[in-house]
Design a protein around this motif. Structure first.
Motif, PDB file in Angstrom:
ATOM      1  N   SER A   1       0.865  -1.277  -0.055  1.00 54.43           N
ATOM      2  CA  SER A   1      -0.047  -0.095   0.045  1.00 54.43           C
ATOM      3  C   SER A   1       0.764   1.286  -0.050  1.00 54.43           C
ATOM      4  CB  SER A   1      -0.984  -0.101   1.215  1.00 54.43           C
ATOM      5  OG  SER A   1      -1.754  -1.140   1.270  1.00 54.43           O
ATOM      6  N   HIS A   2       0.398   2.222  -0.726  1.00 57.83           N
ATOM      7  CA  HIS A   2       0.934   3.448  -0.796  1.00 57.83           C
ATOM      8  C   HIS A   2      -0.046   4.516  -0.086  1.00 57.83           C
ATOM      9  CE1 HIS A   2       4.503   3.188  -3.389  1.00 57.83           C
ATOM     10  NE2 HIS A   2       3.960   2.470  -3.955  1.00 57.83           N
ATOM     11  N   LEU A   3       0.072   5.049   1.100  1.00 58.72           N
ATOM     12  CA  LEU A   3      -0.939   5.611   2.040  1.00 58.72           C
ATOM     13  C   LEU A   3      -0.309   7.279   2.121  1.00 58.72           C
ATOM     14  CD1 LEU A   3      -1.237   3.190   4.891  1.00 58.72           C
ATOM     15  CD2 LEU A   3      -2.606   3.155   2.748  1.00 58.72           C
ATOM     16  N   LEU A   4      -1.145   7.811   2.513  1.00 62.87           N
ATOM     17  CA  LEU A   4      -0.764   9.397   2.610  1.00 62.87           C
ATOM     18  C   LEU A   4       0.332   9.523   3.612  1.00 62.87           C
ATOM     19  CD1 LEU A   4      -4.262  10.956   3.304  1.00 62.87           C
ATOM     20  CD2 LEU A   4      -2.664  11.136   1.411  1.00 62.87           C
ATOM     21  N   ALA A   5       1.529  10.334   3.454  1.00 63.40           N
ATOM     22  CA  ALA A   5       2.744  10.452   4.260  1.00 63.40           C
ATOM     23  C   ALA A   5       2.499  10.441   5.618  1.00 63.40           C
ATOM     24  CB  ALA A   5       3.761  11.452   3.495  1.00 63.40           C
TER      25      ALA A   5
END
Length: 248
Positions: free
Chosen positions: A151-155
């Motif tokens: 997953s790429h999530l908000l930083a």
């Protein structure tokens, strides 16, 4: 899980192992071993029926031969081809869909780092989103790996502790950090063959088929907050969708 007490008839001309297999067959049919499909251990069955270990094994061998149960080395005996389900008509995280089936899934954090948004995702996230928190987690049920989620999530999610990221579904963490609800998601499902890395993590052979679920999730302000890809073992997993005809 409690077993139904079912004493054997010792004077019955039917062999004890056949009586045991018949009782277990009835219990499986009645759904006693739902939702995980796991049967009691050989030692537990031996104590329950007050028989030898060999008698229990003969009973289970009978059910294996009938394709009612299957043995998983080091994990136990399970109802054959037990299916875990993911409902496509409800917005839930992958982890939550397992929990609501009464299972006790684990998430094991494999990697965790803040990185620049990959080129192929720059048009997906907002122009202001320069970096993302990339996490990779192994989803496990009854000590058996069933999926890898990347997953790429908000930083800003990176401010959350590693324990929280490992134990909490992504949606819950995102909503806690942003104060906004995850309102919608776009899903696609394809298939591909497992490469060496995925096969090793999922305890399967390279080249075996995997289900691939891609997910884009959006907050209530229409901001993309999650781009995830799940690599799923297909033999015990199915996607389901309820649909209705519209009245014209």
């Amino acid at each position: 899980m409690k077993s139904i007490p079912s004493p054997l008839i010792r004077e019955n001309p039917t062999a004890l192992y056949l009586q045991i297999s018949s009782l277990l067959r009835e219990e499986i049919s009645s759904g006693l071993y739902e939702p995980s499909g796991k049967l009691p251990s050989e030692a537990e069955l031996q104590a329950r029926f007050n028989v030898s270990r060999i008698t229990v094994r003969l009973a289970l061998d009978q059910l294996v031969e009938e394709k009612i149960v299957e043995r998983k080395q080091g994990k136990g005996t399970y109802v054959f081809n037990k299916q875990l389900r993911y409902g496509l008509d409800t917005l839930r995280s992958f982890h939550e869909t397992l929990v609501i089936q009464g299972l006790k899934p684990e998430m094991r954090l494999l990697s965790h780092r803040v990185i620049d948004i990959p080129e192929n995702l720059k048009s997906t996230f907002s122009a202001e989103t320069i970096q993302s928190l990339f996490i990779e987690r192994l989803h496990v049920v009854d000590n058996q790996p069933i999926a890898i989620g990347k997953s790429h999530l908000l930083a800003e999610v990176a401010a959350v502790s590693l324990d929280t990221i490992e134990s909490q579904p992504s949606y819950k963490v995102i909503e806690t950090v942003t104060g906004l609800k995850v309102e919608r998601a776009e899903l696609s499902i394809t298939a591909q063959l497992a490469d060496v890395k995925h096969a090793k993590a999922l305890e399967i052979s390279p080249g075996m088929p995997l289900l691939i679920m891609k997910r884009l999730s959006y907050l209530s302000n229409n901001t993309c907050c999650d781009h995830s890809i799940f690599y799923i073992r297909p033999e015990h997993y199915e996607f389901v969708l309820s649909s209705h005809f519209k009245v014209s």
